[in-house]
Design a protein around this motif. Structure first.
Motif, short mmCIF file in Angstrom:
data_model
loop_
_atom_site.label_atom_id
_atom_site.label_comp_id
_atom_site.label_asym_id
_atom_site.label_seq_id
_atom_site.Cartn_x
_atom_site.Cartn_y
_atom_site.Cartn_z
N ASN A 148 36.69 37.84 43.99
CA ASN A 148 38.11 37.49 44.11
C ASN A 148 38.88 38.23 43.03
O ASN A 148 39.12 37.71 41.93
CB ASN A 148 38.31 35.98 44.00
N MET A 149 39.24 39.47 43.30
CA MET A 149 39.95 40.30 42.34
C MET A 149 41.19 40.87 43.01
O MET A 149 41.20 42.02 43.48
CB MET A 149 39.05 41.44 41.84
N PRO A 150 42.27 40.12 43.12
CA PRO A 150 43.49 40.65 43.76
C PRO A 150 44.18 41.69 42.89
O PRO A 150 44.02 41.71 41.67
CB PRO A 150 44.36 39.40 43.94
N ALA A 151 44.93 42.55 43.53
CA ALA A 151 45.67 43.61 42.84
C ALA A 151 47.09 43.65 43.39
O ALA A 151 47.41 43.00 44.39
CB ALA A 151 44.98 44.95 43.04
N ARG A 152 47.94 44.43 42.72
CA ARG A 152 49.31 44.57 43.20
C ARG A 152 49.39 45.54 44.38
O ARG A 152 50.25 45.40 45.25
CB ARG A 152 50.20 45.05 42.07
N ALA A 176 45.81 43.05 48.31
CA ALA A 176 47.12 43.44 47.79
C ALA A 176 48.02 42.23 47.65
O ALA A 176 48.25 41.50 48.62
CB ALA A 176 47.75 44.48 48.70
N GLY A 177 48.51 42.00 46.46
CA GLY A 177 49.40 40.87 46.21
C GLY A 177 48.70 39.75 45.49
O GLY A 177 47.79 39.15 46.03
N ARG A 178 49.13 39.49 44.25
CA ARG A 178 48.51 38.44 43.45
C ARG A 178 49.32 37.16 43.57
O ARG A 178 50.55 37.18 43.43
CB ARG A 178 48.43 38.89 41.98
N ARG A 179 48.64 36.08 43.81
CA ARG A 179 49.32 34.80 44.02
C ARG A 179 50.01 34.37 42.72
O ARG A 179 49.41 34.32 41.65
CB ARG A 179 48.32 33.75 44.45
N GLY A 180 51.30 34.05 42.83
CA GLY A 180 52.07 33.60 41.69
C GLY A 180 52.62 34.73 40.84
O GLY A 180 53.43 34.47 39.94
#
Length: 675
Positions: free
Chosen positions: A183-187, A217-221
């Motif tokens: 679980n490694m989200p990015a912009r 793509a897209g980090r929560r918060g």
């Protein structure tokens, strides 16, 4: 398109972008330096590939300058941290090495990365810490660039993941495994390509794979919008069909990979708390089936059906004294079912060639129909009014079923019409009329309701009995005329110049006045009555012949002679011979000639239909409905034959030895040991 050119311009360096914007006239841009002035030629926005097909130019790989420009663009637009997915370990290393001249971290971030990298490397042995992979990875992460794939040491992958989660790695080149279990989200997410090798061939990404990776793509918060970039370094974008299927296609359905093995069966047979059938029911392959059985309340339906069936059997046994002359009604029912099944098979075969099946179901053909529960008919004579080939066009009351035919049927002598049927008019479906002291009906008969096709054919006017389209149209016109007194009047635009022959009020109907009945209408009505009487006489004669000696069966082999060839003709002939034998057996039962056959037949059909449904529910709720159950029985029989399991499903000595073999095929090793 302008969108592609603008995206390509944004990735160019500042000087090249200015040259592209100002180089529309083909002139160069001059810059001055210490050594004098130099001329920079305007570069094209997207250079064409040197070689290769123009159709596959969208698959071209970017150069070092392209990736440096893309990285600068991401940094300038604030789209970091970024994950760049590449479907090759070697390609991930190459792309990271292209950015050796870039340093994306600040001095403070570089110090944090250096201290953490030193702590990580100190956990390795002195020999392992000098490995080229370790030195290269540590040097890259200090500059904010990382690599993540299955070829890295586990401790290096963990280091890269921790640094990326702390926003100390600005761009990460990874394979698709990075999007699966971490679980490694990015912009931003960048796709180096949309084609991958799946172990067999190169193919485009499936919708589920694209969604899984693009979902990073897209980090929560933190980010309101996640950005996804698909690299296209050629002069052509990916085909629209490929992009549409990848972006909006349906996800790949999950398929269970659960398979039974001999070792698994032996291990489960040794455990008392778990059975092989229970393991199969818990597998994903049986998940949908077991959930449907639970949601539809099949156990309750089975209990209710079993209780009702017992009551019907008791009532049927108690009424045995009232079935004088129809004691063999149950055997007669099963014989009729065999004939109906054979007849449907033969008619479907000859109708597959089109038309009326070689004249088998042509207009005027006499049939015997059995439809006890639907229409209350058992071996009732009928005449074809419209063959199946003409029933394909939808109309009122006809849903376009090509496996049905419209017939006029002679109702039993004990039949009593309902009020709804008597309100209909002759020429419509489900109409019930009376002639010659007998009732007849216009029904749509399915192929599985045709008991047999006789060789008798009469010439009739089918439009008298069934002409629903014209009847509906005439009724609609009459209603329109009653509601609009000017219906039928000609418009001024369509009138001719001949005033004497042009009557603008032609066709108008006066309100409150009834039209007079012409002599032609009376003549037509008398002809219709005569046609009905003739058809009724044909039906009554057919019923009388069947009750005495049996009506002659049409030789369907003659109908199929010019339609099919080869082995199908021989199979059709054998099937017709079996049907003739079944018809002869059916006519030997006393119930076939019973005057109250319909009432007794309906009771048996209701009872046996419920019995078949109960049997089907029992099969669905039993282990026999499991897809892998036949495979389990075959494997267990093999184990019993080879002496691994006895008749009581107890694992023998050979079976216990096979369970202990885990490195290779247990049965082969066990046979070698006991040989």
């Amino acid at each position: 398109p302008s969108g592609y050119s603008e995206a390509a311009k944004a990735l160019l360096p500042a000087s090249a972008r200015a040259a592209a914007e100002n180089g529309g006239t083909g002139k160069g841009v001059k810059t001055c330096g210490k050594g004098g002035s130099t001329s920079v030629k305007p570069s094209s926005v997207a250079a064409k590939p040197a070689s290769g097909s123009r159709l596959s130019s969208w698959q071209a790989q970017g150069s070092k300058q392209d990736w440096i420009s893309l990285t600068r663009f991401l940094e300038r637009e604030g789209l970091m941290p970024t994950v760049c997915f590449s479907f090759s370990k070697k390609k991930c290393e190459e792309l990271a090495n292209m950015l050796r001249s870039l340093d994306l971290n600040t001095a403070a971030e570089r110090n944090l990365v250096t201290s953490f990298a030193i702590q990580t490397v100190n956990r390795l042995s002195p020999v392992d810490s000098k490995l080229p992979q370790v030195l290269t990875t540590v040097e890259m992460v200090k500059r904010g660039i990382g690599v993540h794939h299955g070829g890295l040491l586990p401790i290096l992958k963990e280091m890269v993941e921790i640094l990326f989660s702390r926003n100390l790695i600005k761009i990460l080149f990874a394979t698709e495994t990075f999007a699966m279990g971490v679980n490694m989200p990015a912009r931003c997410v960048v796709f180096n390509a949309i084609r991958k090798h799946d172990g067999t061939q190169f193919r485009e990404l499936q919708p589920g794979e694209y969604t899984q990776m693009a979902g990073r793509a897209g980090r929560r918060g933190l980010d309101k919008v996640g950005t996804v970039i698909i690299c296209c370094f050629g002069d052509q974008p990916p085909p629209q069909v490929v992009l549409k299927n990848m972006l909006t296609g349906s996800s790949t359905k999950l398929q269970s990979q659960f398979r039974l093995t001999y070792t698994m069966i032996l291990n489960l047979l040794r455990v008392e708390d778990m059975s092989v059938e229970g393991m199969i029911k818990r597998s994903f392959s049986e998940f949908a089936t077991q959930r449907a059985l639970t949601s539809n309340e099949y156990p309750k339906l089975l209990a209710r059906g079993t209780k009702t069936l017992l009551k019907l059997d008791e009532d049927f046994a108690q009424e045995s004294d009232g079935r004088i002359g129809a004691e063999d009604i149950e055997d007669y029912y099963f014989s009729c079912r065999n004939v109906l099944s054979s007849s449907k098979e033969l008619l479907s075969f000859i109708l597959s060639g089109g038309g009326t099946g070689g004249g088998a179901l042509t207009v005027g053909r006499v049939l015997l129909v059995t439809s006890a529960r639907k229409h209350g008919l058992v071996r009732a004579p009928s005449i074809v009014l419209r063959p199946p080939a003409l029933s394909s066009k939808p109309s009122v009351g006809n849903k376009g079923n090509t496996d049905s035919t419209v017939c006029i049927v002679l109702m039993p002598e004990s039949y009593t019409p309902s009020k709804h049927h008597t309100e209909l008019k002759l020429g419509t479906l489900n109409y019930v009329g009376e002639a010659s002291n007998r009732y007849f009906a216009i029904y749509e008969i399915q192929l599985d309701e045709i008991l047999l096709v006789s060789s008798v054919k009469h010439k009739i006017d089918c439009k008298v009995f069934f002409n629903e389209v014209s009847k509906t149209a005439s009724n609609s016109d009459a209603l329109t005329a009653l509601g609009n007194p000017f219906a039928g009047a000609k418009s001024m635009k369509g009138r001719s110049l001949d005033i004497g022959n042009d009557n603008p009020f032609a066709g108008m109907m006066a309100r409150g006045k009834k039209g007079s009945v012409s002599s032609e209408t009376k003549k037509s009505s008398s002809q219709d009555v005569q046609s009905v009487n003739d058809v009724m006489s044909y039906l009554v004669d057919a019923e009388s012949i069947e009750s005495k000696s049996g009506i002659d069966i049409l030789d369907l082999r003659e109908c199929a002679k010019n339609m099919h060839q080869g082995n199908s003709v021989m199979e059709f002939g054998n099937a017709f011979t079996r049907m003739e034998r079944d018809v002869g057996i059916m006519r030997q039962f006393r119930s076939h000639y019973h005057p109250n056959l319909e009432r007794h037949y309906l009771i048996v059909e209701r009872k046996e239909s419920l019995r078949s449904r109960v049997k089907m529910l029992r099969h669905l709720l039993s282990n026999e409905s499991l897809a892998l159950f036949p495979d389990f029985l075959q494997r267990k029989a093999c184990l019993q034959t080879m002496g691994y399991v006895d008749e009581n499903d107890t694992v023998c000595l050979k079976g216990r030895v096979a369970c202990e073999v885990n490195t290779c095929e247990g049965l082969i090793v066990t046979e070698m040991v006991f040989a």
